[in-house]
Design a protein around this motif. Structure first.
Motif, PDB file in Angstrom:
ATOM      1  N   GLU A  78       0.833  -1.213   0.000  1.00 15.19           N
ATOM      2  CA  GLU A  78       0.000   0.000   0.000  1.00 15.19           C
ATOM      3  C   GLU A  78       0.864   1.259   0.000  1.00 15.19           C
ATOM      4  OE1 GLU A  78      -3.744   0.562   2.222  1.00 15.19           O
ATOM      5  OE2 GLU A  78      -3.234  -1.398   3.093  1.00 15.19           O
ATOM      6  N   LEU A  79       1.932   1.259   0.793  1.00 15.06           N
ATOM      7  CA  LEU A  79       2.828   2.417   0.846  1.00 15.06           C
ATOM      8  C   LEU A  79       3.464   2.671  -0.513  1.00 15.06           C
ATOM      9  CD1 LEU A  79       4.525   1.682   4.273  1.00 15.06           C
ATOM     10  CD2 LEU A  79       3.110   3.685   3.746  1.00 15.06           C
ATOM     11  N   LEU A  80       3.968   1.609  -1.131  1.00 19.50           N
ATOM     12  CA  LEU A  80       4.601   1.762  -2.443  1.00 19.50           C
ATOM     13  C   LEU A  80       3.597   2.261  -3.475  1.00 19.50           C
ATOM     14  CD1 LEU A  80       7.097   1.496  -4.196  1.00 19.50           C
ATOM     15  CD2 LEU A  80       6.557  -0.937  -4.494  1.00 19.50           C
ATOM     16  N   ASN A  81       2.390   1.709  -3.462  1.00 21.10           N
ATOM     17  CA  ASN A  81       1.359   2.161  -4.397  1.00 21.10           C
ATOM     18  C   ASN A  81       0.986   3.622  -4.156  1.00 21.10           C
ATOM     19  OD1 ASN A  81       1.138  -0.200  -5.894  1.00 21.10           O
ATOM     20  ND2 ASN A  81      -0.382  -1.071  -4.517  1.00 21.10           N
ATOM     21  N   ALA A  82       0.896   4.025  -2.904  1.00 23.65           N
ATOM     22  CA  ALA A  82       0.551   5.418  -2.595  1.00 23.65           C
ATOM     23  C   ALA A  82       1.630   6.362  -3.109  1.00 23.65           C
ATOM     24  CB  ALA A  82       0.357   5.595  -1.090  1.00 23.65           C
ATOM     25  N   THR A 109       5.854  12.071   3.287  1.00 24.17           N
ATOM     26  CA  THR A 109       6.513  11.700   4.539  1.00 24.17           C
ATOM     27  C   THR A 109       5.773  10.497   5.139  1.00 24.17           C
ATOM     28  OG1 THR A 109       5.116  13.097   5.925  1.00 24.17           O
ATOM     29  CG2 THR A 109       7.111  14.119   4.981  1.00 24.17           C
ATOM     30  N   ALA A 110       6.397   9.861   6.121  1.00 21.24           N
ATOM     31  CA  ALA A 110       5.756   8.740   6.814  1.00 21.24           C
ATOM     32  C   ALA A 110       4.457   9.198   7.478  1.00 21.24           C
ATOM     33  CB  ALA A 110       6.712   8.146   7.845  1.00 21.24           C
ATOM     34  N   SER A 111       4.451  10.404   8.035  1.00 23.14           N
ATOM     35  CA  SER A 111       3.240  10.927   8.687  1.00 23.14           C
ATOM     36  C   SER A 111       2.120  11.159   7.685  1.00 23.14           C
ATOM     37  CB  SER A 111       3.547  12.227   9.426  1.00 23.14           C
ATOM     38  OG  SER A 111       4.458  11.983  10.470  1.00 23.14           O
ATOM     39  N   GLN A 112       2.452  11.721   6.534  1.00 20.86           N
ATOM     40  CA  GLN A 112       1.441  11.941   5.499  1.00 20.86           C
ATOM     41  C   GLN A 112       0.854  10.615   5.019  1.00 20.86           C
ATOM     42  OE1 GLN A 112       3.942  14.120   2.794  1.00 20.86           O
ATOM     43  NE2 GLN A 112       3.182  16.111   3.501  1.00 20.86           N
ATOM     44  N   LEU A 113       1.731   9.625   4.822  1.00 17.81           N
ATOM     45  CA  LEU A 113       1.261   8.311   4.385  1.00 17.81           C
ATOM     46  C   LEU A 113       0.419   7.644   5.466  1.00 17.81           C
ATOM     47  CD1 LEU A 113       4.522   7.213   2.588  1.00 17.81           C
ATOM     48  CD2 LEU A 113       2.290   7.534   1.488  1.00 17.81           C
ATOM     49  N   TYR A 124       8.518   2.462   9.858  1.00 22.73           N
ATOM     50  CA  TYR A 124       9.220   1.176   9.880  1.00 22.73           C
ATOM     51  C   TYR A 124       9.166   0.496   8.509  1.00 22.73           C
ATOM     52  CZ  TYR A 124      10.122  -3.755  10.598  1.00 22.73           C
ATOM     53  OH  TYR A 124      10.618  -5.034  10.464  1.00 22.73           O
ATOM     54  N   HIS A 125       7.968   0.419   7.926  1.00 19.62           N
ATOM     55  CA  HIS A 125       7.818  -0.292   6.658  1.00 19.62           C
ATOM     56  C   HIS A 125       8.453   0.472   5.498  1.00 19.62           C
ATOM     57  CE1 HIS A 125       5.692  -3.777   8.083  1.00 19.62           C
ATOM     58  NE2 HIS A 125       4.899  -2.991   8.806  1.00 19.62           N
ATOM     59  N   LEU A 126       8.488   1.789   5.561  1.00 17.28           N
ATOM     60  CA  LEU A 126       9.213   2.551   4.538  1.00 17.28           C
ATOM     61  C   LEU A 126      10.712   2.241   4.602  1.00 17.28           C
ATOM     62  CD1 LEU A 126       7.327   5.942   4.800  1.00 17.28           C
ATOM     63  CD2 LEU A 126       7.535   4.553   2.718  1.00 17.28           C
TER      64      LEU A 126
END
Length: 192
Positions: free
Chosen positions: A25-29, A37-41, A54-56
């Motif tokens: 999901e992070l990569l797709n976003a 940023t991690a907070s925005q995601l 962590y996952h980033l």
């Protein structure tokens, strides 16, 4: 999928680093919405910033995401996708390592789930789009009787057609355009 310089081919090691629902999901976003940023995601995906951070970092360790040096100030860390797409090698499904086979299976199921979610989101949101966009969408299916070689040829032609439009979009201007999701599926079905 044909080789493309901005597409990363998954191997056993990288697949294990990606095969997690939140990582995918992070990569797709990042691919769809650009650097963040991690907070925005975390806010976008309804997760904690600790989990996204962590996952980033795990995605970065496997080369899927990287720092975006053009953004951020101070301790603010911006991430961007390192590639525009991924290619999957069917050999991963028959790897001798059961962990690789499990990661491959999980990855494919997450891709299918994401594509179903994309279509469901369009169906739910299409009323908010201008009328001209409501006249140009497609959800169709066909059942063909083909050999494996003919199926491979069909898939190649579909990807060639899509890539032609990708190149056209890179050359053109953005006036009047929208990002278009195209999903292709080709698989055998049992017959009675």
């Amino acid at each position: 999928m044909p080789e493309h310089p901005e597409v990363r081919k998954l191997d056993a090691r990288s697949l294990r680093g990606l095969a997690h629902p939140l990582r995918m999901e992070l990569l797709n976003a990042l691919r769809r919405h650009g650097p963040a940023t991690a907070s925005q995601l975390a806010e976008r995906l309804g997760e904690s910033s600790g989990a996204t951070s962590y996952h980033l970092r795990q995605l970065a360790a496997h080369g899927f995401v990287e720092d975006d040096p053009e953004r951020g100030k101070g301790r603010e860390r911006w991430w961007k996708a390192a590639h525009h797409g991924l290619s999957f090698d069917d050999e991963l499904l028959t790897d001798s390592d059961p962990a690789v086979r499990g990661a491959a299976d999980m990855y494919l199921h997450e891709v299918a789930t994401g594509q179903t979610r994309d279509l469901s989101t369009w169906l739910g949101d299409r009323g908010s789009w201008p009328e001209e966009w409501n006249r140009v969408w497609d959800m169709s299916s066909a059942t063909l009787r083909l050999t494996p070689e003919q199926t491979r040829e069909l898939i190649g032609k579909m990807h060639e057609l899509i890539n032609g439009y990708r190149e056209l979009a890179a050359e053109g201007n953005d006036a009047g355009t929208a990002r278009i999701r195209v999903h292709t599926h080709a698989f055998p079905i049992a017959t009675d």
